[in-house]
Design an enzyme around this catalytic site. Structure first.
Site, PDB file in Angstrom:
ATOM      1  CB  SER A 195       0.150   5.294  -1.455  1.00 25.29           C
ATOM      2  OG  SER A 195       1.249   5.309  -0.555  1.00 25.29           O
ATOM      3  CE  LYS A 196       4.725   8.439   0.741  1.00 29.51           C
ATOM      4  NZ  LYS A 196       4.394   9.849   1.038  1.00 29.51           N
TER       5      LYS A 196
ATOM      6  CB  ALA B 231      -0.944  -0.007   1.204  1.00 28.08           C
ATOM      7  CE1 TYR B 232       5.134   5.665   2.962  1.00 26.17           C
ATOM      8  CE2 TYR B 232       6.892   4.405   1.935  1.00 26.17           C
ATOM      9  CZ  TYR B 232       6.445   5.568   2.522  1.00 26.17           C
ATOM     10  OH  TYR B 232       7.291   6.640   2.673  1.00 26.17           O
ATOM     11  CB  SER B 233       5.363   0.208  -2.570  1.00 24.65           C
ATOM     12  OG  SER B 233       6.255  -0.238  -1.576  1.00 24.65           O
TER      13      SER B 233
END
Length: 255
Positions: free
Chosen positions: A165-166, A161-163
């Site tokens: 989203s960035k 999710a973090y990857s």
């Protein structure tokens, strides 16, 4: 690290989301040191009180949920009442989400990460860009800097999710930079490797160790190192870069 570069932001007004902690907090300090007035948008009321006490009249604090359009609109109204023009927008608000494999990733957490990291960046840009455009009868000079991550380029395992989203923040930066290329407003993002902030509290030690193992310099970045790059991207000296992603990863990034 000693900062030997001096910027003059006297007369400038910067809006910093997530400005009460971590990278955002370090950037607020640098903006204030350079003479700017700063509106800090953050969801943590106690951290905002600390920032207000530290900086006094040089900062204006607003409690805001960047993922909520009405909250962002209220924050914009409050900030433009404090200072009618906005010259700089730094989108620093973000969360990591839990560490889990893609097949096991909780959908509610996926949505929360995207709400803050992507929707929050979008809403702040949608709110501030029209104000920037108004400066100088439509010929304003503005600077937008988005905090992305090297994870958005490479994709960290157990941090989908973090990857993702960035990666979306990088794409949003490139789209908006092209759209505003003739307006005098530049839009860039930075892609740091891991920087030791309160966000580490959201990660497992195993994931922290993995991130360190990927950095050839064998250390994490500092918030001040990130802030120095943000200062240049926010300055009038950065006049021919837009829609770009700037690496600051201790040698980790390969493109």
């Amino acid at each position: 690290m000693t900062n030997t570069v001096r910027y003059d932001f006297n007369g400038k007004h910067a809006v910093v989301t997530g400005g009460a902690a971590g990278i955002g907090q370090a950037c607020v300090q640098q903006f204030v040191n350079a003479g700017a007035h700063v509106s800090i948008w953050d969801r943590d009321p106690q951290a905002l009180q600390v920032a207000q006490a530290l900086h006094g009249s040089k900062v204006h604090t607003v409690q805001v949920d960047v993922s909520d359009a009405a909250s962002v609109a209220q924050a914009l109204a409050s900030s433009t009442n404090y200072c009618p023009h906005i010259d700089i927008l730094l989108n620093s608000a973000g969360i990591t989400g839990p560490n889990a494999t893609v097949v096991d990733y909780p959908l509610s957490e996926w949505d929360r990460v995207f709400a803050i990291n992507v929707r929050g960046t979008l809403l702040a840009c949608q709110a501030v860009v029209p104000v920037m455009k108004l400066a100088g009868q439509g010929k304003g000079i503005g600077r937008i800097v988005n905090i992305a991550s090297v994870a958005g380029k490479e994709g960290n395992p157990n941090a989908s999710a973090y990857s993702a989203s960035k990666a979306a923040v990088i794409g949003l930066t490139k789209s908006l930079g092209k759209e505003l290329a003739l307006t005098g407003i530049t839009v860039n993002c930075i892609t740091p490797a891991a920087v030791r902030t309160g966000m580490f509290d959201q990660m497992t030690q195993q994931h922290i160790d993995f991130m360190l193992s990927k950095i050839p310099m064998n250390r994490f970045g500092s918030v001040d190192e990130i802030a120095h790059l943000v200062m240049w991207l926010s300055s009038d000296a950065c006049s021919f870069s837009t829609g770009a992603a700037f690496d600051i990863s201790g040698g980790r990034a390969t493109y």
